[in-house]
Design a protein around this motif. Structure first.
Motif, PDB file in Angstrom:
ATOM      1  N   LEU A   1       0.827  -1.208   0.000  1.00 51.75           N
ATOM      2  CA  LEU A   1       0.000   0.000   0.000  1.00 51.75           C
ATOM      3  C   LEU A   1       0.859   1.254   0.000  1.00 51.75           C
ATOM      4  CD1 LEU A   1      -2.865  -0.904   2.517  1.00 51.75           C
ATOM      5  CD2 LEU A   1      -3.051  -0.677   0.035  1.00 51.75           C
ATOM      6  N   LEU A   2       1.901   1.263   0.822  1.00 48.30           N
ATOM      7  CA  LEU A   2       2.775   2.439   0.894  1.00 48.30           C
ATOM      8  C   LEU A   2       3.479   2.697  -0.431  1.00 48.30           C
ATOM      9  CD1 LEU A   2       4.260   1.995   4.457  1.00 48.30           C
ATOM     10  CD2 LEU A   2       3.089   4.052   3.616  1.00 48.30           C
ATOM     11  N   ALA A   3       3.963   1.631  -1.068  1.00 46.98           N
ATOM     12  CA  ALA A   3       4.626   1.809  -2.362  1.00 46.98           C
ATOM     13  C   ALA A   3       3.634   2.291  -3.414  1.00 46.98           C
ATOM     14  CB  ALA A   3       5.272   0.493  -2.791  1.00 46.98           C
TER      15      ALA A   3
ATOM     16  N   LEU B   1      -4.818   2.494   7.880  1.00 47.13           N
ATOM     17  CA  LEU B   1      -4.541   3.578   8.826  1.00 47.13           C
ATOM     18  C   LEU B   1      -3.052   3.667   9.140  1.00 47.13           C
ATOM     19  CD1 LEU B   1      -7.505   3.349  11.382  1.00 47.13           C
ATOM     20  CD2 LEU B   1      -7.240   4.892   9.433  1.00 47.13           C
ATOM     21  N   LEU B   2      -2.378   2.531   9.247  1.00 46.05           N
ATOM     22  CA  LEU B   2      -0.933   2.549   9.471  1.00 46.05           C
ATOM     23  C   LEU B   2      -0.200   3.192   8.298  1.00 46.05           C
ATOM     24  CD1 LEU B   2      -0.518  -1.019  11.005  1.00 46.05           C
ATOM     25  CD2 LEU B   2       0.000   1.130  12.181  1.00 46.05           C
ATOM     26  N   ALA B   3      -0.626   2.851   7.075  1.00 49.35           N
ATOM     27  CA  ALA B   3      -0.015   3.472   5.896  1.00 49.35           C
ATOM     28  C   ALA B   3      -0.296   4.969   5.867  1.00 49.35           C
ATOM     29  CB  ALA B   3      -0.538   2.793   4.631  1.00 49.35           C
ATOM     30  N   SER B   4      -1.532   5.346   6.189  1.00 51.40           N
ATOM     31  CA  SER B   4      -1.901   6.762   6.209  1.00 51.40           C
ATOM     32  C   SER B   4      -1.063   7.537   7.222  1.00 51.40           C
ATOM     33  CB  SER B   4      -3.385   6.935   6.575  1.00 51.40           C
ATOM     34  OG  SER B   4      -4.219   6.217   5.717  1.00 51.40           O
ATOM     35  N   ALA B   5      -0.952   6.990   8.429  1.00 53.25           N
ATOM     36  CA  ALA B   5      -0.208   7.658   9.488  1.00 53.25           C
ATOM     37  C   ALA B   5       1.251   7.845   9.096  1.00 53.25           C
ATOM     38  CB  ALA B   5      -0.318   6.858  10.777  1.00 53.25           C
ATOM     39  N   THR B   6       1.809   6.839   8.433  1.00 52.36           N
ATOM     40  CA  THR B   6       3.208   6.923   8.004  1.00 52.36           C
ATOM     41  C   THR B   6       3.405   8.049   7.001  1.00 52.36           C
ATOM     42  OG1 THR B   6       3.436   4.549   8.355  1.00 52.36           O
ATOM     43  CG2 THR B   6       5.119   5.629   7.005  1.00 52.36           C
ATOM     44  N   LEU B   7       2.542   8.110   5.998  1.00 51.77           N
ATOM     45  CA  LEU B   7       2.664   9.149   4.976  1.00 51.77           C
ATOM     46  C   LEU B   7       2.423  10.535   5.564  1.00 51.77           C
ATOM     47  CD1 LEU B   7       0.929   7.319   1.989  1.00 51.77           C
ATOM     48  CD2 LEU B   7       3.378   7.748   2.312  1.00 51.77           C
TER      49      LEU B   7
ATOM     50  N   THR C   1       8.593   7.744  -7.180  1.00 55.59           N
ATOM     51  CA  THR C   1       8.958   6.428  -7.695  1.00 55.59           C
ATOM     52  C   THR C   1       9.325   5.556  -6.509  1.00 55.59           C
ATOM     53  OG1 THR C   1       9.790   7.386  -9.756  1.00 55.59           O
ATOM     54  CG2 THR C   1      10.505   5.141  -9.209  1.00 55.59           C
ATOM     55  N   ALA C   2       8.623   4.429  -6.358  1.00 56.81           N
ATOM     56  CA  ALA C   2       8.774   3.603  -5.162  1.00 56.81           C
ATOM     57  C   ALA C   2       9.238   2.196  -5.510  1.00 56.81           C
ATOM     58  CB  ALA C   2       7.461   3.535  -4.395  1.00 56.81           C
ATOM     59  N   ALA C   3       9.944   1.601  -4.566  1.00 54.81           N
ATOM     60  CA  ALA C   3      10.393   0.217  -4.689  1.00 54.81           C
ATOM     61  C   ALA C   3       9.990  -0.537  -3.426  1.00 54.81           C
ATOM     62  CB  ALA C   3      11.903   0.154  -4.878  1.00 54.81           C
ATOM     63  N   VAL C   4       9.912  -1.870  -3.538  1.00 53.57           N
ATOM     64  CA  VAL C   4       9.529  -2.703  -2.394  1.00 53.57           C
ATOM     65  C   VAL C   4      10.467  -3.900  -2.268  1.00 53.57           C
ATOM     66  CG1 VAL C   4       7.083  -2.093  -2.300  1.00 53.57           C
ATOM     67  CG2 VAL C   4       7.832  -3.901  -3.841  1.00 53.57           C
TER      68      VAL C   4
END
Length: 487
Positions: free
Chosen positions: A122-124, A307-313, A133-136
């Motif tokens: 989700l974060l990527a 929510l964890l992804a949202s909080a991180t961003l 540009t994201a990598a995983v």
């Protein structure tokens, strides 16, 4: 590429160009560094002659003699540098070799028993939607988002991790998200990385064949937040362990699916959650303000993941308005609560759940979309924690209407014995069917389920293989389910 003398800062080494670092002597090419570690099953030092024959320009060998100084010897004119505790120092050594790429990327680490892959993906994906540009790196594979190649381990070796990050940087990545396993933390594979953010999803029983106790398992995970180089910490406080850790880390961002009043710390909480057939509508409160997230993901645990992804961003500086505007474009993750359907046939959901906690959450999520009977097809892997087998059965019996027990990855164990171990957890064995042979088990469940039933196929998710003995055989739950629904 490094020059040998400059990189290790050791005297009396030739000023030779080095190409790459290798842990497998068979992969060594001209100009490589061979790293010879004393492994759990194989001692890499016995392959030093092979590595030199293949063109190694330098060998780093693990030494069991306590010494702060490296000891240099030569074999066939190739320097062999003996380093005490090389395994714990390798992340830093590889980082120096590859130019410490984590310092030039926005690196996010995700740890926990369940949810690592979904949160990382989700974060990527979200970072891409927001212009990066994201990598995983993780269970599904490693690479730029959408271009991943399969990986053997959730968290690669210390060398592999640094080499991957350097490759991501060279390919233009600005963000890298990696799943950080407990094994990777205990074995110091991520020791020298500079994390911009670290996320904790949850902790439940898994890997006790390795860690032996839940306390040791939790301690391994906590290293990411307490001992490594991390700027921001994001923690799920709905999990008991997460709540405890958050109390110990006052600067961490607290994340909850419950409406909470958290005035004294940074937080993201769900005020209202409304589930519907296409996903969920989540009204949030946060230190960044209020907003609405329209999610296409299934299940309560995916609300937590989101929510964890949202909080991180948010903590990394992305505006809340941008997240709310783009969240509806996020797609589900391959093999993670992935739905398959066909006219007049049952709905099938393929998920990676292979722990008691994950199976319970997957069944609860599937129940929301089920108007008839809820089926559960699952097994347990061989050569792994045997204690969770009856626990998985109890969860299936409690939350499903129909149970089909079958093979997962038997590995070197007797598949029939694994099924017997699982059956020990059933209070009423007559309510479950055991079918050795995963394809036959899927055919039975989908063939006997009615059109308004839901069949949860748990355990393998995205995997396209089955391990029997020491060999991998092609097998995909996703492929089989699609075929069976069309028949």
């Amino acid at each position: 590429m490094q020059r040998l003398a400059n990189w290790l800062a050791l005297d009396n080494l030739p000023n030779t160009h080095l190409r790459a670092m290798q842990l497998d002597s068979r992969a060594v090419k001209q100009g490589d560094v061979f790293v010879a570690l004393e492994g759990h099953n194989i001692d890499g030092r016995q392959f030093i002659p092979n590595a030199i024959a293949n063109g190694a320009a330098l060998v780093l060998a693990q030494s069991n003699e306590v010494s702060e100084d490296a000891i240099i010897e030569y074999q066939n004119n190739v320097p062999v540098v003996h380093v005490f505790a090389l395994d714990s120092k390798l992340s830093q050594i590889a980082g120096d070799f590859y130019g410490n790429p984590s310092r030039d990327l926005c690196l996010i680490g995700v740890t926990g028993t369940n949810g690592k892959t979904t949160v990382a993906q989700l974060l990527a994906q979200w970072s891409q939607l927001l212009g990066k540009t994201a990598a995983v790196m993780g269970t599904i594979g490693n690479g730029l988002y959408g271009q991943v190649k399969s990986a053997v381990n959730t968290t690669g070796s210390a060398v592999e991790v640094q080499a991957n990050l350097q490759a991501f940087k060279a390919q233009g990545a600005q963000v890298a998200v990696m799943e950080v396993s407990s094994h990777g933390l205990v074995q110091h594979r991520v020791e020298a990385l500079a994390f911009d953010a670290a996320i904790f999803t949850n902790l439940s029983r898994d890997h006790l064949d390795y860690h032996h106790t839940m306390a040791a398992y939790a301690e391994a995970k906590f290293r990411l937040f307490s001992e490594l180089d991390v700027k921001h910490r994001i923690i799920n406080i709905d999990d008991a362990v997460g709540k405890q850790w958050c109390d110990q880390l006052p600067s961490a961002v607290a994340v909850s699916c419950q409406p909470r009043t958290l005035r004294d710390r940074t937080f993201v909480c769900a005020r209202e959650i409304a589930f519907h057939p296409q996903g969920a509508r989540i009204v949030i409160d946060s230190s960044w303000g209020a907003g609405v997230l329209e999610s296409r993901l299934i299940g309560a645990f995916n609300v937590s993941n989101l929510l964890l992804a949202s909080a991180t961003l948010l903590q990394l500086g992305y505006p809340l308005t941008a997240l709310c505007e783009s969240v509806s474009q996020l797609n589900g993750v391959c093999g993670r609560m992935e739905m398959f359907s066909a006219p007049h046939r049952p709905t099938a959901i393929v998920d990676y759940a292979h722990t008691p906690d994950a199976l319970e959450k997957a069944l609860q999520a599937a129940r929301i979309h089920c108007h008839g009977k809820l089926w559960c097809v699952f097994g347990c892997g061989g050569d792994r924690d045997k204690g969770k087998r009856p626990l998985m059965a109890r969860v299936a019996e409690q939350f499903a209407d129909r149970i089909v027990i079958t093979d997962d990855n038997p590995r070197t164990e007797d598949a029939k014995q694994i099924l017997a171990d699982i059956q020990q957890g059933l209070h009423n064995p007559a309510n479950a069917v055991s079918i050795s042979g995963r394809e036959q088990a899927l055919a039975y469940a989908i063939g006997h389920a009615q059109a308004d039933d839901v069949v949860l196929v748990a355990g393998k998710g995205h995997e396209d293989y089955q391990i029997i003995g020491h060999e991998k055989h092609h097998f995909s739950d996703r492929e089989k389910v699609e075929i069976l629904l069309k028949d």
